[in-house]
Write a protein that holds these residues in place. Sequence first.
Motif, short mmCIF file in Angstrom:
data_model
loop_
_atom_site.label_atom_id
_atom_site.label_comp_id
_atom_site.label_asym_id
_atom_site.label_seq_id
_atom_site.Cartn_x
_atom_site.Cartn_y
_atom_site.Cartn_z
N GLN A 86 -74.08 13.38 -18.17
CA GLN A 86 -74.93 14.39 -19.24
C GLN A 86 -76.07 15.32 -18.57
O GLN A 86 -76.65 14.83 -17.52
CB GLN A 86 -75.16 13.26 -20.15
N GLY A 87 -76.30 16.17 -19.34
CA GLY A 87 -77.41 17.06 -18.81
C GLY A 87 -78.70 16.20 -18.77
O GLY A 87 -79.13 15.35 -20.00
N LEU A 88 -79.44 16.54 -17.59
CA LEU A 88 -80.85 15.72 -17.68
C LEU A 88 -81.89 16.27 -18.77
O LEU A 88 -82.62 15.56 -19.36
CB LEU A 88 -81.42 15.49 -16.47
N LEU A 89 -81.94 17.70 -18.47
CA LEU A 89 -82.86 18.21 -19.50
C LEU A 89 -82.38 18.47 -20.80
O LEU A 89 -83.07 18.88 -21.70
CB LEU A 89 -83.41 19.42 -18.88
N GLU A 90 -81.13 18.70 -20.97
CA GLU A 90 -80.53 18.77 -22.24
C GLU A 90 -79.23 17.44 -22.40
O GLU A 90 -78.02 17.87 -22.22
CB GLU A 90 -80.00 20.37 -22.32
N LEU B 97 -63.74 22.02 -31.36
CA LEU B 97 -65.26 22.55 -32.13
C LEU B 97 -65.07 21.47 -33.36
O LEU B 97 -64.17 21.52 -33.93
CB LEU B 97 -65.58 23.89 -32.33
N GLY B 98 -66.36 20.95 -33.59
CA GLY B 98 -66.41 20.08 -34.77
C GLY B 98 -66.26 18.68 -34.50
O GLY B 98 -66.52 17.81 -35.40
N MET B 99 -65.96 18.20 -33.41
CA MET B 99 -65.64 16.93 -33.07
C MET B 99 -66.89 16.26 -32.89
O MET B 99 -67.75 17.03 -32.49
CB MET B 99 -64.76 16.66 -32.01
N THR B 100 -67.00 14.95 -32.98
CA THR B 100 -68.29 14.21 -32.59
C THR B 100 -68.18 13.67 -31.23
O THR B 100 -67.10 13.72 -30.63
CB THR B 100 -68.32 13.06 -33.60
N LYS B 101 -69.51 13.28 -30.59
CA LYS B 101 -69.29 12.81 -29.24
C LYS B 101 -68.43 11.56 -29.36
O LYS B 101 -67.63 11.42 -28.25
CB LYS B 101 -70.98 12.19 -28.94
N PHE B 102 -68.40 10.77 -30.41
CA PHE B 102 -67.56 9.64 -30.24
C PHE B 102 -66.00 10.29 -30.26
O PHE B 102 -65.06 9.53 -29.41
CB PHE B 102 -67.73 8.65 -31.65
N ASP B 103 -65.75 10.85 -30.94
CA ASP B 103 -64.15 11.58 -31.10
C ASP B 103 -63.87 12.09 -29.74
O ASP B 103 -63.06 11.77 -29.15
CB ASP B 103 -64.09 12.70 -32.07
N VAL B 104 -64.88 12.73 -29.28
CA VAL B 104 -64.44 13.43 -27.80
C VAL B 104 -64.30 12.25 -26.74
O VAL B 104 -63.23 12.37 -25.84
CB VAL B 104 -65.69 14.29 -27.58
N SER B 105 -65.20 11.27 -26.48
CA SER B 105 -65.12 10.30 -25.54
C SER B 105 -63.95 9.41 -25.95
O SER B 105 -63.10 8.88 -24.98
CB SER B 105 -66.48 9.40 -25.60
N SER B 106 -63.42 9.47 -26.82
CA SER B 106 -62.22 8.55 -27.29
C SER B 106 -60.94 9.45 -26.98
O SER B 106 -60.01 8.78 -26.43
CB SER B 106 -62.34 8.45 -28.94
N SER B 107 -61.02 10.67 -27.02
CA SER B 107 -59.86 11.49 -26.63
C SER B 107 -59.78 11.52 -25.04
O SER B 107 -58.60 11.55 -24.67
CB SER B 107 -60.18 12.90 -27.22
N ILE B 108 -60.83 12.02 -24.47
CA ILE B 108 -60.69 12.37 -22.84
C ILE B 108 -61.57 11.33 -22.20
O ILE B 108 -61.70 11.57 -20.96
CB ILE B 108 -61.04 13.90 -22.57
N GLY B 109 -62.27 10.35 -22.56
CA GLY B 109 -63.13 9.59 -21.81
C GLY B 109 -64.62 10.02 -21.56
O GLY B 109 -64.91 11.10 -22.33
N ALA B 110 -65.35 9.18 -21.15
CA ALA B 110 -66.87 9.35 -20.80
C ALA B 110 -67.17 10.46 -19.93
O ALA B 110 -66.28 10.87 -19.13
CB ALA B 110 -67.48 8.09 -20.41
N PRO B 111 -68.14 11.21 -20.20
CA PRO B 111 -68.42 12.52 -19.26
C PRO B 111 -68.62 12.03 -18.00
O PRO B 111 -69.21 10.52 -17.73
CB PRO B 111 -69.53 13.11 -19.90
N ILE C 165 -66.43 16.78 -14.50
CA ILE C 165 -66.17 17.38 -13.17
C ILE C 165 -65.42 16.82 -12.14
O ILE C 165 -65.15 15.75 -12.28
CB ILE C 165 -67.82 17.26 -12.36
N PHE C 166 -64.37 17.49 -11.69
CA PHE C 166 -63.23 17.11 -10.78
C PHE C 166 -63.41 18.02 -9.51
O PHE C 166 -63.73 19.43 -9.65
CB PHE C 166 -61.95 17.24 -11.49
N TYR C 167 -63.15 17.46 -8.40
CA TYR C 167 -63.57 18.04 -7.32
C TYR C 167 -62.37 17.66 -6.24
O TYR C 167 -62.06 16.30 -6.21
CB TYR C 167 -64.91 17.78 -6.46
#
Length: 98
Positions: free
Chosen positions: A53-57, A36-50, A64-66
């Motif tokens: 992203q939520g369409l409505l939010e 918690l407290g990390m920015t979107k840039f920090d997160v994507s740098s750590s674990i990659g792009a999502p 997601i992994f399946y």
Amino acid sequence: MVCSISCTLLQQYTPKYFDVKQGNYLSECEINRICLGMTKFDVSSSIGAPTLQGLLEPNIWYYIFYHRTGNKIIKHQILALKFDINDVLVTINKEVIV
């Protein structure tokens, strides 16, 4: 003779199942890199792009992994990250179905 023909036809039309893996699996170590407290840039740098992203939010990122073998689900992982209006991580929600 009828049985062999009908059995052959049945085998031809029996659905074939394949080993399917979709998305990127995140290990506990990778998930623990984010906090918690990390920015979107920090997160994507750590674990990659999502994965999406939520369409409505749009401030909710989903990883997601399946994995399915045949018609059996081996593993299904959903990591949902929610960011505030300043792009700061405020919620981490992880669901793993084995």
